[in-house]
Design a protein around this motif. Structure first.
Motif, short mmCIF file in Angstrom:
data_model
loop_
_atom_site.label_atom_id
_atom_site.label_comp_id
_atom_site.label_asym_id
_atom_site.label_seq_id
_atom_site.Cartn_x
_atom_site.Cartn_y
_atom_site.Cartn_z
N SER A 157 0.77 -1.01 -0.24
CA SER A 157 0.07 -0.03 0.13
C SER A 157 0.95 1.24 -0.02
N VAL B 129 -0.30 -4.59 3.03
CA VAL B 129 -1.46 -4.13 3.78
C VAL B 129 -1.99 -5.12 4.87
N VAL C 206 -0.30 -1.20 8.61
CA VAL C 206 -1.04 -0.83 7.59
C VAL C 206 -0.47 0.41 7.04
N ARG D 272 -5.48 0.45 15.18
CA ARG D 272 -5.45 2.01 15.22
C ARG D 272 -4.20 2.65 16.19
N ARG E 174 -7.18 2.15 8.98
CA ARG E 174 -6.64 0.99 8.09
C ARG E 174 -6.08 1.51 6.86
N ILE E 175 -6.88 2.66 6.26
CA ILE E 175 -6.38 3.13 4.90
C ILE E 175 -5.46 4.08 4.89
N ILE F 98 -11.72 11.47 3.90
CA ILE F 98 -10.33 11.65 3.55
C ILE F 98 -9.87 10.23 3.22
N THR F 99 -9.20 10.36 1.74
CA THR F 99 -8.91 9.30 1.26
C THR F 99 -7.15 9.05 1.41
N ARG G 194 -13.91 5.44 -7.00
CA ARG G 194 -13.52 4.07 -6.11
C ARG G 194 -12.25 3.79 -5.56
N PHE G 195 -11.40 4.48 -6.15
CA PHE G 195 -10.04 4.33 -5.69
C PHE G 195 -9.32 5.16 -4.79
N VAL G 196 -8.19 5.09 -4.22
CA VAL G 196 -7.38 5.90 -3.29
C VAL G 196 -6.48 6.46 -4.59
N ASN H 53 -3.40 6.16 -10.75
CA ASN H 53 -3.60 6.05 -9.24
C ASN H 53 -2.63 6.93 -8.28
N ASP I 136 -3.65 2.20 -13.69
CA ASP I 136 -4.41 0.70 -13.78
C ASP I 136 -4.00 -0.04 -15.07
N TYR J 139 -0.54 -1.78 -6.49
CA TYR J 139 -1.33 -1.83 -5.30
C TYR J 139 -1.76 -3.28 -5.07
N ASN J 140 -2.20 -3.95 -6.17
CA ASN J 140 -2.75 -5.13 -6.17
C ASN J 140 -1.77 -6.41 -6.42
#
Lengths: 552, 132
Positions: free
Chosen positions: A286, A302, A328, A346, A368-369, A409-410, A452-454, A498, A515, A548-549
């Motif tokens: 991440s 992550v 994270v 946290r 987490r994000i 917030i992202t 959808r994405f960060v 991204n 992507d 990311y993936n």
């Protein structure tokens, strides 16, 4: 008929004209000190010009304008030109009283200069007092340097004492007397250091003390020009040059050619090439964090672990993890001796390089994000701790500050000077917050797409004057930071962009990850590639969590 | 694929049946009885997260005309319900800004699923019926 020839010097003509007007030879005007009298006459006759304004907007007072030009001429060393300007324009740089004052200082006529000070037109008593003090202090030191101790003492007692701002000041001056006599008794006067500053220096100090209406400040014209240039530069939304070339001839306005707009490279075959593939994580990566010397890289899988890699060899140096909760986010301490990490329970924890947990800040500190940022002094740690809020906590002072947003917030990033935070919101919208001193919202950037994405954004360009962001419409968006104006949309990718990373040492280079599975390097659209300095992409410039993936 | 941005909820959570993405909390349910979709029961929530919205549409529902948008799970893209943008009748204004999640599309807080009620499928898709 006046009987005066037309080619007589102007001053003489004016003088005669004045006599004719007044008619009285015993007029007080004529008994003015001869020094500067013609100028005085001119000044008075031209009284009506005092309110004269010049310039298209009618805001520049002619008298002030000419005076600062004259001052500039003198500063540049053009004494003759300066004097000529004063005469030709009839606008003296200083009133006769001020001129007299200046001469008295340079000649060392202390008593007279203090007297003149009172008639110079100062409204503020404290200024008169401070200036008098400076003058008499000079007198005191000059007497001492000349060996006249008794005179110096007398001056101190009778003239200076009541002007001292505090008893400390008086004591300090007195101590000079003591050390002088001591020094004098020990060795010859050659060994005594000169305490008095030079008279021109004293004059300069006095000038700074006196209000600008009495004495035009030094370098005022230069200052005004610099102000104008700074304003022009700040208003130039495309300004992104490494050189500081701004001409006075025309208003500064860069063209778009200074902003990266052309793809230089797609994928990793080109000047920027793949150095290593770092494998080891089992979960998507991440975030990444470069050490300050760019020698090591931290990566976070992550809800898994944080790995530390050696940049040159590609070797995994260490794996940091907790038994139970997953990690994270990750970040380096500026001294490179500790690792920070957000945990999915946290909390935020800190390890030393060997993996020993040194500290753990419990409570709701991260999500987490969240991203994790640490200031360059190592004191403040920042993370998203609530859906709409970022926590900035000072681990030394043990104090906390919060940025509250009006939307979710992202992600966020910290400016290089650590004074600003760029916050990405679901909107999508990007907010610029000032965190130096009072926290306040400075600017907003819009236009890009996100559902959808960060999508990450960053600062970049010369002086970090720009903000760049990815977007789900496959373009890279660039805004001018100060004006919030969207100045560029870079097309080329065929999938959501991204994240972006602007090269911190080359303001003309930008990298983006998409992507569509590629990384693009963007540069200037100039045929003449004069700035082909790009030999080696500075590692920090490539700091992107591009995968990311994937697991590498 | 890029990194999905998902909000994680705490409490009794309704999540997407297919991909388990959190969608809403039990405590945010406004009405459990009044809404129906093609697939049966639907609940009205005051707040729904992790959804993307489709195009605005005017729909004639049993309670009148409404402007709605379909909502899709960010994780897998499947349609999970709709959101009321505007209600054209005063009595229906309370729905504005709120979203309906179809019970068939979500897993309940206890992980339970719901099977479509075929009797209700006679309604025009996406309609709602208010019990007085």
């Amino acid at each position: 008929m006046g009987g005066v020839e037309d080619d007589e010097p102007a001053s003489k003509r004016m003088k005669l004209a004045c006599r004719e007007l007044k008619g009285n030879p015993n007029d007080s005007l004529l008994s003015e000190p001869s020094f500067g009298s013609s100028r005085d006459l001119m000044a008075r006759l031209l009284q009506s010009e005092e309110d004269e304004v010049i310039g298209s907007k009618g805001v520049i007072k002619k008298v002030e304008f000419v005076q600062i030009i004259a001052k500039a001429l003198y500063s540049l060393g053009y004494k003759k030109s300066g004097a000529h300007l004063e005469e030709e324009s009839g606008i003296p740089l200083h009133s006769s009283a001020v001129n007299m004052f200046m001469h008295q200082i340079l000649d060392g006529n202390w008593g007279e200069s203090v007297a003149t000070l009172h008639s110079i037109g100062l409204k503020d008593e404290s200024t008169v007092k401070s200036a008098s003090f400076l003058i008499l202090e000079q007198k005191f030191f000059e007497l001492l340097d000349g060996g006249k101790v008794m005179d110096a003492l007398k001056t101190l007692r009778t003239e200076i004492a009541h002007l001292c701002a505090s008893s400390n000041q008086l004591r300090e001056l007195s101590s000079n007397l003591v050390s002088f006599s001591h020094g004098a008794s020990v060795g010859s006067s050659n060994q005594v250091n000169l305490r008095a500053k030079s008279r021109p220096k004293l004059l300069q100090e006095l000038q700074e003390l006196l209000p600008p209406t009495i004495m035009v400040p030094e370098r005022r014209l230069e200052q005004l020009v610099e102000q104008a240039l700074t304003l022009q530069r700040d208003a130039c939304v495309f300004h992104n040059s490494l050189d500081r070339e701004i001409s006075l001839y025309t208003d500064h306005q860069c063209g778009r050619d200074q902003i990266p707009s052309r793809t230089l490279q797609v994928g990793t075959n080109g000047e920027v090439s793949l150095k290593h593939k770092l494998s080891g994580h089992h979960k998507p990566v991440s975030s990444v964090s470069w050490s300050s010397d760019d020698g090591k890289l931290l990566t976070c899988g992550v809800e898994e672990s944080v790995r530390c890699w050696d940049v040159s060899s590609g070797e995994c140096l260490h794996v940091y993890e907790k038994s139970g909760p997953g990690l994270v986010s990750c970040g380096w301490s500026p001294d490179g001796k500790s690792i920070f990490s957000g945990v999915n329970d946290r909390s935020i924890c800190m390890w030393d390089l060997d993996g020993k947990e040194v500290e753990n800040w419990k409570g709701q500190r991260t999500l987490r994000i969240s991203d994790l940022e640490i200031t360059r002094d190592g004191k403040q740690i920042m993370s998203i701790f609530k859906e709409t809020a970022i926590l900035l906590f000072d681990r030394e002072a043990k104090s906390e500050r919060v940025i509250e947003e009006d939307q979710t917030i992202t992600s966020f990033s910290l400016s290089r000077d650590n004074r600003y935070l760029l916050v990405n919101l679901v909107g999508p919208e990007i907010h610029l917050w000032n965190i130096d001193g009072d926290i306040n919202l400075v600017a907003k950037y819009k236009g890009h797409k996100r559902t959808r994405f960060v999508i990450k954004s960053c600062f970049g360009g010369s002086e970090q004057a720009f903000v760049a962001s990815g977007s789900e419409d496959s373009q890279v968006y660039i805004w001018h930071r100060g004006s919030e104006e969207l100045i560029g949309k870079l097309s080329g990718h065929s999938g959501s962009v991204n994240c972006v990373s602007w090269n911190p040492v080359n303001p003309h280079m930008l990298a983006s990850a998409s992507d569509d599975g590629t990384i693009r390097i963007w540069g200037l659209n100039s045929h003449l590639q004069q700035h082909k300095k790009l030999q080696q992409v500075h590692s920090n410039g490539g700091s992107m969590a591009a995968a990311y993936n994937g697991r590498t | 694929m890029g990194r999905l941005f998902v909000v994680n909820l705490e409490g009794k959570i309704y999540s997407c049946k297919h991909c388990r993405t959190h969608l809403a909390l039990c405590e945010d349910i406004v009405s459990k009885v009044s809404f129906h979709s093609r697939h049966g029961k639907a609940y009205l929530f005051s707040k729904v997260v992790n959804v993307t919205m489709g195009e605005k549409e005017e729909r004639m529902m049993m309670t009148g005309r409404h402007t709605v948008v379909d909502i899709f799970c960010v994780g897998c893209g499947s349609i999970v319900g709709w959101k009321y943008e505007t209600a054209h009748e005063k009595a229906q204004k309370y729905k504005e800004g709120k979203s309906v999640l179809e019970r068939f599309k979500v897993s309940g807080p206890d992980g339970s699923s719901y099977w479509a009620n075929h009797e209700v499928s006679q309604h025009v898709g996406g309609s709602d019926a208010d019990d007085v």
